[in-house]
Design a protein around this motif. Sequence first.
Motif, PDB file in Angstrom:
ATOM      1  N   PRO A 121       9.460  20.471 -26.349  1.00 25.88           N
ATOM      2  CA  PRO A 121       8.323  21.055 -27.064  1.00 25.88           C
ATOM      3  C   PRO A 121       7.856  22.353 -26.418  1.00 25.88           C
ATOM      4  O   PRO A 121       7.849  22.499 -25.199  1.00 25.88           O
ATOM      5  N   ASP A 122       7.472  23.293 -27.272  1.00 20.77           N
ATOM      6  CA  ASP A 122       7.032  24.625 -26.843  1.00 20.77           C
ATOM      7  C   ASP A 122       5.504  24.679 -26.909  1.00 20.77           C
ATOM      8  O   ASP A 122       4.910  24.314 -27.917  1.00 20.77           O
ATOM      9  N   PHE A 123       4.860  25.155 -25.839  1.00 20.70           N
ATOM     10  CA  PHE A 123       3.398  25.163 -25.783  1.00 20.70           C
ATOM     11  C   PHE A 123       2.798  26.557 -25.873  1.00 20.70           C
ATOM     12  O   PHE A 123       1.606  26.742 -25.649  1.00 20.70           O
ATOM     13  N   GLU A 124       3.616  27.545 -26.200  1.00 23.02           N
ATOM     14  CA  GLU A 124       3.143  28.930 -26.216  1.00 23.02           C
ATOM     15  C   GLU A 124       1.936  29.111 -27.126  1.00 23.02           C
ATOM     16  O   GLU A 124       0.928  29.737 -26.736  1.00 23.02           O
ATOM     17  N   LEU A 125       1.997  28.565 -28.333  1.00 23.00           N
ATOM     18  CA  LEU A 125       0.920  28.794 -29.292  1.00 23.00           C
ATOM     19  C   LEU A 125      -0.299  27.936 -28.973  1.00 23.00           C
ATOM     20  O   LEU A 125      -1.439  28.350 -29.221  1.00 23.00           O
ATOM     21  N   PHE A 126      -0.087  26.756 -28.395  1.00 25.73           N
ATOM     22  CA  PHE A 126      -1.231  25.947 -27.955  1.00 25.73           C
ATOM     23  C   PHE A 126      -1.994  26.683 -26.856  1.00 25.73           C
ATOM     24  O   PHE A 126      -3.230  26.752 -26.873  1.00 25.73           O
ATOM     25  N   ILE A 127      -1.261  27.245 -25.888  1.00 27.89           N
ATOM     26  CA  ILE A 127      -1.900  27.978 -24.794  1.00 27.89           C
ATOM     27  C   ILE A 127      -2.604  29.218 -25.318  1.00 27.89           C
ATOM     28  O   ILE A 127      -3.695  29.576 -24.856  1.00 27.89           O
ATOM     29  N   ARG A 128      -2.017  29.869 -26.306  1.00 28.80           N
ATOM     30  CA  ARG A 128      -2.659  31.030 -26.929  1.00 28.80           C
ATOM     31  C   ARG A 128      -4.059  30.694 -27.419  1.00 28.80           C
ATOM     32  O   ARG A 128      -5.011  31.474 -27.248  1.00 28.80           O
ATOM     33  N   ASP A 129      -4.215  29.521 -28.017  1.00 25.46           N
ATOM     34  CA  ASP A 129      -5.482  29.155 -28.648  1.00 25.46           C
ATOM     35  C   ASP A 129      -6.426  28.386 -27.733  1.00 25.46           C
ATOM     36  O   ASP A 129      -7.636  28.339 -27.996  1.00 25.46           O
ATOM     37  N   ASN A 130      -5.903  27.763 -26.673  1.00 21.94           N
ATOM     38  CA  ASN A 130      -6.720  26.848 -25.873  1.00 21.94           C
ATOM     39  C   ASN A 130      -6.667  27.089 -24.371  1.00 21.94           C
ATOM     40  O   ASN A 130      -7.350  26.402 -23.618  1.00 21.94           O
ATOM     41  N   GLY A 131      -5.848  28.052 -23.945  1.00 21.72           N
ATOM     42  CA  GLY A 131      -5.685  28.247 -22.517  1.00 21.72           C
ATOM     43  C   GLY A 131      -4.722  27.223 -21.937  1.00 21.72           C
ATOM     44  O   GLY A 131      -4.270  26.294 -22.623  1.00 21.72           O
TER      45      GLY A 131
END
Length: 229
Positions: A200-210
């Motif tokens: 799983p890729d977390f790039e976009l989650f981190i973009r929105d939530n840190g």
Amino acid sequence: RGLGDVYKRQEFTYRMLKDTVDMPRTRGYLDPYCREAFRKYARHSSVAEIAADIQKEFALPVVVKPNQGTKGRNVCLCRKEAEIQRAVKRIFDKKSRFYDFVAVAQEYFQPEMEYRVILLGEEILLAYAKDIRSARCKGNISPLHWEGAKAVPVADRSLISRFENFLQPVHRILTLEFSGVDIIRDQEDRLWLLEINSQPDFELFIRDNGPAEIIGAYKKVLLNLKKRN
């Protein structure tokens, strides 16, 4: 060991789990122009034949996508046969670095919401909604790639428990060591398993939530590995 190399191969996942958990009907099509040694396994001799079969087997619109891949690349929602043909041709384009030798057709459900659930074994480390309620699709139909889409952490414990119960039958068949499971909730409040991702890729989650929640999840993964060793 876990079946990590199989998870993203969507037709295999469907065949293993379709009688155990609700999944959209899925059918794979081998590239009729693949390596000659494997052509005997192809059920159709051309892209046109594949497109016709998809239209015959599935109600429209239908999702056509690669059997493997990430970030919603070459995932198409097709409303007519010509769009199906274009989608299959794109997947089977050997000049593309995103070439796949298997195209997948998948039944389409209008989602009320799509979720990503991150698992360590049977434990849910994190769950988040792929919220597109204020977003606009600009070609890539993967929800978090819409303009204005947000990854919103799920704080509702009753929904987390619902995910846990929904996935219990899966754990009896697959050993999910570390994975991201995509689940949709349809407009009748029914859950459907879309796919299982072993990376799983977390790039976009981190973009929105840190990064804090992802760092916490990986700490649990590393502690789990330490206990094993």
